[in-house]
Motif scaffolding. Structure first.
Motif, PDB file in Angstrom:
ATOM      1  N   ALA A  22     -42.937 -16.136 119.375  1.00  0.00           N
ATOM      2  CA  ALA A  22     -41.347 -16.594 119.317  1.00  0.00           C
ATOM      3  C   ALA A  22     -40.443 -15.853 118.349  1.00  0.00           C
ATOM      4  O   ALA A  22     -41.136 -15.008 117.590  1.00  0.00           O
ATOM      5  CB  ALA A  22     -41.478 -18.172 118.518  1.00  0.00           C
ATOM      6  N   PRO A  23     -39.454 -15.849 118.265  1.00  0.00           N
ATOM      7  CA  PRO A  23     -38.374 -16.825 118.937  1.00  0.00           C
ATOM      8  C   PRO A  23     -38.180 -15.858 120.476  1.00  0.00           C
ATOM      9  O   PRO A  23     -38.756 -15.023 120.676  1.00  0.00           O
ATOM     10  CB  PRO A  23     -37.138 -16.697 118.242  1.00  0.00           C
ATOM     11  N   GLU A  52     -33.996 -14.361 111.119  1.00  0.00           N
ATOM     12  CA  GLU A  52     -34.169 -15.773 111.640  1.00  0.00           C
ATOM     13  C   GLU A  52     -34.890 -16.735 110.759  1.00  0.00           C
ATOM     14  O   GLU A  52     -35.768 -17.465 111.524  1.00  0.00           O
ATOM     15  CB  GLU A  52     -34.600 -15.705 113.006  1.00  0.00           C
ATOM     16  N   PRO A  53     -34.928 -16.839 109.503  1.00  0.00           N
ATOM     17  CA  PRO A  53     -35.975 -17.689 108.885  1.00  0.00           C
ATOM     18  C   PRO A  53     -35.420 -18.982 108.949  1.00  0.00           C
ATOM     19  O   PRO A  53     -35.938 -20.016 108.973  1.00  0.00           O
ATOM     20  CB  PRO A  53     -35.604 -17.500 107.305  1.00  0.00           C
ATOM     21  N   GLU A  54     -34.126 -19.316 109.254  1.00  0.00           N
ATOM     22  CA  GLU A  54     -33.794 -20.756 109.756  1.00  0.00           C
ATOM     23  C   GLU A  54     -34.211 -21.252 111.066  1.00  0.00           C
ATOM     24  O   GLU A  54     -34.395 -22.512 111.276  1.00  0.00           O
ATOM     25  CB  GLU A  54     -32.081 -20.679 109.653  1.00  0.00           C
ATOM     26  N   ARG A  89     -35.966 -11.722 103.476  1.00  0.00           N
ATOM     27  CA  ARG A  89     -35.230 -12.953 104.209  1.00  0.00           C
ATOM     28  C   ARG A  89     -36.191 -14.353 103.980  1.00  0.00           C
ATOM     29  O   ARG A  89     -35.524 -15.417 103.736  1.00  0.00           O
ATOM     30  CB  ARG A  89     -34.880 -12.566 105.307  1.00  0.00           C
ATOM     31  N   PHE A  90     -37.382 -14.025 104.142  1.00  0.00           N
ATOM     32  CA  PHE A  90     -38.078 -15.269 104.373  1.00  0.00           C
ATOM     33  C   PHE A  90     -38.564 -16.070 102.956  1.00  0.00           C
ATOM     34  O   PHE A  90     -38.480 -17.078 102.769  1.00  0.00           O
ATOM     35  CB  PHE A  90     -39.425 -14.930 105.165  1.00  0.00           C
ATOM     36  N   THR A  91     -38.538 -14.871 102.054  1.00  0.00           N
ATOM     37  CA  THR A  91     -38.949 -15.398 100.578  1.00  0.00           C
ATOM     38  C   THR A  91     -37.849 -16.311 100.014  1.00  0.00           C
ATOM     39  O   THR A  91     -38.029 -17.273  99.526  1.00  0.00           O
ATOM     40  CB  THR A  91     -39.056 -14.269  99.685  1.00  0.00           C
ATOM     41  N   ALA A  92     -36.631 -15.813 100.199  1.00  0.00           N
ATOM     42  CA  ALA A  92     -35.252 -16.369  99.852  1.00  0.00           C
ATOM     43  C   ALA A  92     -35.190 -17.722 100.567  1.00  0.00           C
ATOM     44  O   ALA A  92     -34.585 -18.536 100.028  1.00  0.00           O
ATOM     45  CB  ALA A  92     -34.267 -15.873 100.227  1.00  0.00           C
ATOM     46  N   SER A  93     -35.584 -18.007 102.034  1.00  0.00           N
ATOM     47  CA  SER A  93     -35.391 -19.143 102.628  1.00  0.00           C
ATOM     48  C   SER A  93     -36.294 -20.245 102.239  1.00  0.00           C
ATOM     49  O   SER A  93     -36.228 -21.687 102.473  1.00  0.00           O
ATOM     50  CB  SER A  93     -35.659 -18.722 104.236  1.00  0.00           C
ATOM     51  N   GLY A  94     -37.456 -19.964 101.302  1.00  0.00           N
ATOM     52  CA  GLY A  94     -38.376 -21.018 100.998  1.00  0.00           C
ATOM     53  C   GLY A  94     -39.417 -21.165 102.015  1.00  0.00           C
ATOM     54  O   GLY A  94     -40.204 -22.253 102.086  1.00  0.00           O
ATOM     55  N   VAL A  95     -39.572 -20.467 103.073  1.00  0.00           N
ATOM     56  CA  VAL A  95     -40.565 -20.540 104.109  1.00  0.00           C
ATOM     57  C   VAL A  95     -41.928 -20.401 103.652  1.00  0.00           C
ATOM     58  O   VAL A  95     -42.868 -21.225 103.901  1.00  0.00           O
ATOM     59  CB  VAL A  95     -40.448 -19.398 105.178  1.00  0.00           C
ATOM     60  N   VAL A 141     -39.866 -24.440 113.418  1.00  0.00           N
ATOM     61  CA  VAL A 141     -41.005 -24.286 114.181  1.00  0.00           C
ATOM     62  C   VAL A 141     -42.426 -24.676 113.756  1.00  0.00           C
ATOM     63  O   VAL A 141     -43.095 -25.249 114.143  1.00  0.00           O
ATOM     64  CB  VAL A 141     -41.122 -22.740 114.807  1.00  0.00           C
ATOM     65  N   LEU A 142     -42.465 -24.109 112.367  1.00  0.00           N
ATOM     66  CA  LEU A 142     -43.524 -24.496 111.625  1.00  0.00           C
ATOM     67  C   LEU A 142     -43.826 -26.063 111.307  1.00  0.00           C
ATOM     68  O   LEU A 142     -44.419 -26.821 111.386  1.00  0.00           O
ATOM     69  CB  LEU A 142     -43.762 -23.603 110.387  1.00  0.00           C
TER      70      LEU A 142
END
Length: 321
Positions: free
Chosen positions: A8-9, A59-61, A85-91, A66-67
């Motif tokens: 994905a995506p 695309e972390p949003e 980008r994923f670190t900042a998003s909290g993923v 999905v997770l």
């Protein structure tokens, strides 16, 4: 264990980034599917998956939902080395193992770093801009003191490329482990101490809150006036305004940048018109190379997942890379 891998995506969900060296997503998806099978896994939809290959560097949003919607996914593979980008998003707060492609593209990126270094030292950027005969006194890379910020795959490969030049290499990194081929491996706290003895400063480290603007006005002022700065990591490692001022004041002699802050660098920015600066538009590695190396990483990690072996390119959520 079984390796049931979703990808994905979808191509329809993401915007084309327009970079000439970005892999075609349709082709990348097809190649990743082949890599999953070659590693002994099966391609499945997210609802059946225990692993996920994420095809885009952002695309972390989209990834979070999905997770959350498919709790069976216990491993996610990212396509690039940088995951800021994923670190900042909290993923990374989710109970999932994340891997990235760090080290996978070191060959071409280090090659690009060497090109930028030689270009800066030999005045190639100035020569290329001249519509007439312009004599320049070049400098040799042989025997120079090279400081590399970062101790990962790019640093190791760049050191290998420097061997014929007999450079004295110092690596500055967060972890204390020695980097093969470097005369010294020092902690980040030693950066200011080594800058006055640096002829070439190369940035090849991950972007984290701690490394943002790791090279600013204070660091540039510590470099000798003949020093050159090369960045093949992330633009935000360097304070752009401080770099412009350092070049204007003659604090450093040249800069080679594959990345900038902001990115893309706006038209009319003073760095574009400075003949001592060579900017390449984040194109250190080719689409074909990225696709091949990423798919090899996916294949090995699918095989490792099945065998219960450690995965390559593990992301440490605490450090963000």
């Amino acid at each position: 264990m079984e390796a049931r891998i979703a990808i994905a995506p979808s191509v329809e969900e993401v915007a084309v980034d327009g970079r000439a060296n970005s892999p075609d997503l349709d082709r990348l998806r097809s190649r990743v599917m082949e890599a999953v099978v070659a590693g002994g896994g099966v391609n499945v939809p997210p609802a059946e998956a225990n692993g996920l290959v994420w095809l885009v560097p952002g695309e972390p949003e989209r990834l979070g939902p999905v997770l959350d919607g498919h709790p069976g996914i216990g491993w996610v593979q990212f396509p690039w080395a940088g995951v800021e980008r994923f670190t900042a998003s909290g993923v990374f707060r989710r109970p999932v193992v994340f891997t990235c492609a760090k080290g996978a593209f070191a060959g071409q990126v280090s090659e690009h770093a060497l090109m930028l270094t030689l270009t800066c030292l030999r005045g190639v950027s100035l020569q290329a801009r001249m519509p007439h005969w312009c004599s320049v006194d070049p400098r040799s890379l042989h025997g120079l003191r090279v400081t590399i910020l970062g101790g990962g795959g790019i640093a190791s490969e760049f050191i290998r490329l420097l061997r014929p030049f007999g450079c004295r290499v110092t690596v500055v990194r967060r972890r204390p482990e020695k980097v093969e081929g470097a005369e010294e491996t020092l902690p980040s706290s030693a950066l200011h101490a080594v800058l006055p003895e640096t002829d070439v400063l190369v940035l090849a480290l991950a972007l984290t809150p701690e490394t943002r603007h790791i090279v600013g006005a204070a660091e540039l002022a510590l470099l000798p006036a003949h020093a050159v700065v090369v960045n093949v990591a992330r633009g935000a490692h360097i304070d752009t305004d401080a770099l412009v001022e350092a070049l204007r004041a003659g604090t450093i002699s040249a800069a080679g940048l594959d990345v900038t802050e902001p990115e893309p660098l706006p038209e009319g920015h003073p760095l574009w018109s400075d003949a001592r600066v060579l900017i390449t538009s984040h194109c250190a590695d080719s689409a074909e190379y990225v696709t091949r190396m990423f798919c090899e990483r996916v294949e090995r990690n699918v095989r490792n997942l099945r065998a219960g072996h450690p995965l390559e390119g593990l992301v440490d959520p605490a450090t963000g890379y």
